[in-house]
Write a protein that holds these residues in place. Structure first.
Motif, PDB file in Angstrom:
ATOM      1  N   ALA A 121      41.574  42.486  47.738  1.00 18.33           N
ATOM      2  CA  ALA A 121      40.289  42.076  47.185  1.00 18.33           C
ATOM      3  C   ALA A 121      40.269  40.607  46.720  1.00 18.33           C
ATOM      4  O   ALA A 121      39.445  39.788  47.342  1.00 18.33           O
ATOM      5  CB  ALA A 121      39.622  42.957  46.176  1.00 18.33           C
ATOM      6  N   ARG A 122      41.339  40.249  45.845  1.00 23.45           N
ATOM      7  CA  ARG A 122      41.439  39.011  45.627  1.00 23.45           C
ATOM      8  C   ARG A 122      41.806  38.175  46.502  1.00 23.45           C
ATOM      9  O   ARG A 122      41.163  36.840  46.834  1.00 23.45           O
ATOM     10  CB  ARG A 122      42.578  38.831  44.414  1.00 23.45           C
ATOM     11  N   GLU A 139      31.982  29.528  41.873  1.00 25.18           N
ATOM     12  CA  GLU A 139      31.064  28.627  42.409  1.00 25.18           C
ATOM     13  C   GLU A 139      30.680  29.048  43.837  1.00 25.18           C
ATOM     14  O   GLU A 139      29.785  28.247  44.476  1.00 25.18           O
ATOM     15  CB  GLU A 139      31.932  27.277  42.807  1.00 25.18           C
ATOM     16  N   TYR A 140      31.013  30.298  44.234  1.00 26.88           N
ATOM     17  CA  TYR A 140      30.498  30.663  45.539  1.00 26.88           C
ATOM     18  C   TYR A 140      29.791  31.856  45.601  1.00 26.88           C
ATOM     19  O   TYR A 140      30.093  32.747  44.859  1.00 26.88           O
ATOM     20  CB  TYR A 140      31.776  30.986  46.507  1.00 26.88           C
ATOM     21  N   SER A 141      28.567  31.706  46.124  1.00 28.78           N
ATOM     22  CA  SER A 141      27.492  32.950  45.934  1.00 28.78           C
ATOM     23  C   SER A 141      27.811  34.206  46.641  1.00 28.78           C
ATOM     24  O   SER A 141      27.202  35.174  46.598  1.00 28.78           O
ATOM     25  CB  SER A 141      26.218  32.466  46.304  1.00 28.78           C
ATOM     26  N   PHE A 142      28.247  34.204  47.840  1.00 31.05           N
ATOM     27  CA  PHE A 142      28.287  35.286  48.860  1.00 31.05           C
ATOM     28  C   PHE A 142      29.821  36.274  48.817  1.00 31.05           C
ATOM     29  O   PHE A 142      30.215  36.244  49.693  1.00 31.05           O
ATOM     30  CB  PHE A 142      27.885  34.853  50.104  1.00 31.05           C
ATOM     31  N   TRP A 143      29.921  36.863  47.668  1.00 29.00           N
ATOM     32  CA  TRP A 143      30.853  37.659  47.492  1.00 29.00           C
ATOM     33  C   TRP A 143      30.699  38.526  46.704  1.00 29.00           C
ATOM     34  O   TRP A 143      29.971  38.529  45.702  1.00 29.00           O
ATOM     35  CB  TRP A 143      32.438  36.943  47.321  1.00 29.00           C
ATOM     36  N   ASP A 144      31.583  39.814  46.643  1.00 31.01           N
ATOM     37  CA  ASP A 144      31.262  40.854  45.732  1.00 31.01           C
ATOM     38  C   ASP A 144      32.467  41.716  45.836  1.00 31.01           C
ATOM     39  O   ASP A 144      33.120  41.595  46.748  1.00 31.01           O
ATOM     40  CB  ASP A 144      30.016  41.615  45.901  1.00 31.01           C
ATOM     41  N   SER A 145      33.057  42.274  44.658  1.00 33.74           N
ATOM     42  CA  SER A 145      34.209  43.304  44.626  1.00 33.74           C
ATOM     43  C   SER A 145      33.907  44.107  43.629  1.00 33.74           C
ATOM     44  O   SER A 145      33.696  43.686  42.219  1.00 33.74           O
ATOM     45  CB  SER A 145      35.450  42.452  44.422  1.00 33.74           C
ATOM     46  N   ILE A 146      34.372  45.352  43.634  1.00 31.08           N
ATOM     47  CA  ILE A 146      34.267  46.327  42.659  1.00 31.08           C
ATOM     48  C   ILE A 146      35.396  46.185  41.686  1.00 31.08           C
ATOM     49  O   ILE A 146      35.234  46.568  40.576  1.00 31.08           O
ATOM     50  CB  ILE A 146      34.228  47.748  43.113  1.00 31.08           C
ATOM     51  N   TRP A 147      36.353  45.375  41.587  1.00 30.28           N
ATOM     52  CA  TRP A 147      37.417  44.937  40.757  1.00 30.28           C
ATOM     53  C   TRP A 147      37.209  44.012  40.247  1.00 30.28           C
ATOM     54  O   TRP A 147      38.124  43.791  39.090  1.00 30.28           O
ATOM     55  CB  TRP A 147      38.875  45.172  41.673  1.00 30.28           C
ATOM     56  N   LEU A 148      36.643  43.106  40.324  1.00 30.26           N
ATOM     57  CA  LEU A 148      36.662  41.707  39.498  1.00 30.26           C
ATOM     58  C   LEU A 148      35.209  41.591  38.758  1.00 30.26           C
ATOM     59  O   LEU A 148      34.225  42.028  39.095  1.00 30.26           O
ATOM     60  CB  LEU A 148      36.716  40.783  40.672  1.00 30.26           C
TER      61      LEU A 148
END
Length: 148
Positions: A121-122, A139-148
């Motif tokens: 994921a990282r 600084e970046y809008s288009f990401w997501d992760s259940i771990w971070l």
């Protein structure tokens, strides 16, 4: 063997298995550099939650990296096809005549037990940093992760 067939060789779908998928825009056009277009792709990922749980994703200007866990009865190819078709439909509703949105096929990797999901994921969300689009994930809008 044509490249798209080579990508499918050995592909299988199994419930609860985790996959990392990469799919690319047609002609590598940076369609998702647009805030609105990127939001449409994120909405399509959310709509795919009936087939797969999204664990992590990053929308790059010309491609998508997506870590997902298939749900019972779902097939990987059908799930990716749903996201691509839904995104294409939404984009064409906004911009008729946009032309092809996605390249045919996609690359997938079935995650092995010994692989660290957090590390994967990282790595995925660090793509904009490696591409020079941002100096930190914040600084970046288009990401997501259940771990971070």
């Amino acid at each position: 063997m044509p490249r798209s067939q080579a990508l499918r060789k050995g592909r299988y779908s199994r419930a609860n298995l985790i996959y990392v998928v990469t799919t690319v825009c047609a002609q590598r056009r940076p369609l998702f550099a647009s805030f609105h277009n990127a939001r449409l792709l994120v909405q399509s990922l959310r709509e795919a939650e009936v087939s797969a749980t999204t664990l992590c994703f990053v929308v790059m200007p010309d491609h998508l990296h997506w870590m997902l866990q298939l749900k019972a009865g779902a097939e990987l190819s059908a799930t990716v096809r749903f996201v691509k078709a839904t995104t294409t439909r939404k984009l064409r509703a906004r911009r008729p005549g946009i032309g092809p949105v996605w390249q045919r096929g996609f690359h997938d990797h079935a995650v092995r037990r010994e692989e660290s999901l957090r590390a994967l994921a990282r790595y995925i969300i660090a793509n904009p940093l490696r591409a020079g689009l941002a100096s930190s994930p914040a600084e970046y809008s288009f990401w997501d992760s259940i771990w971070l």
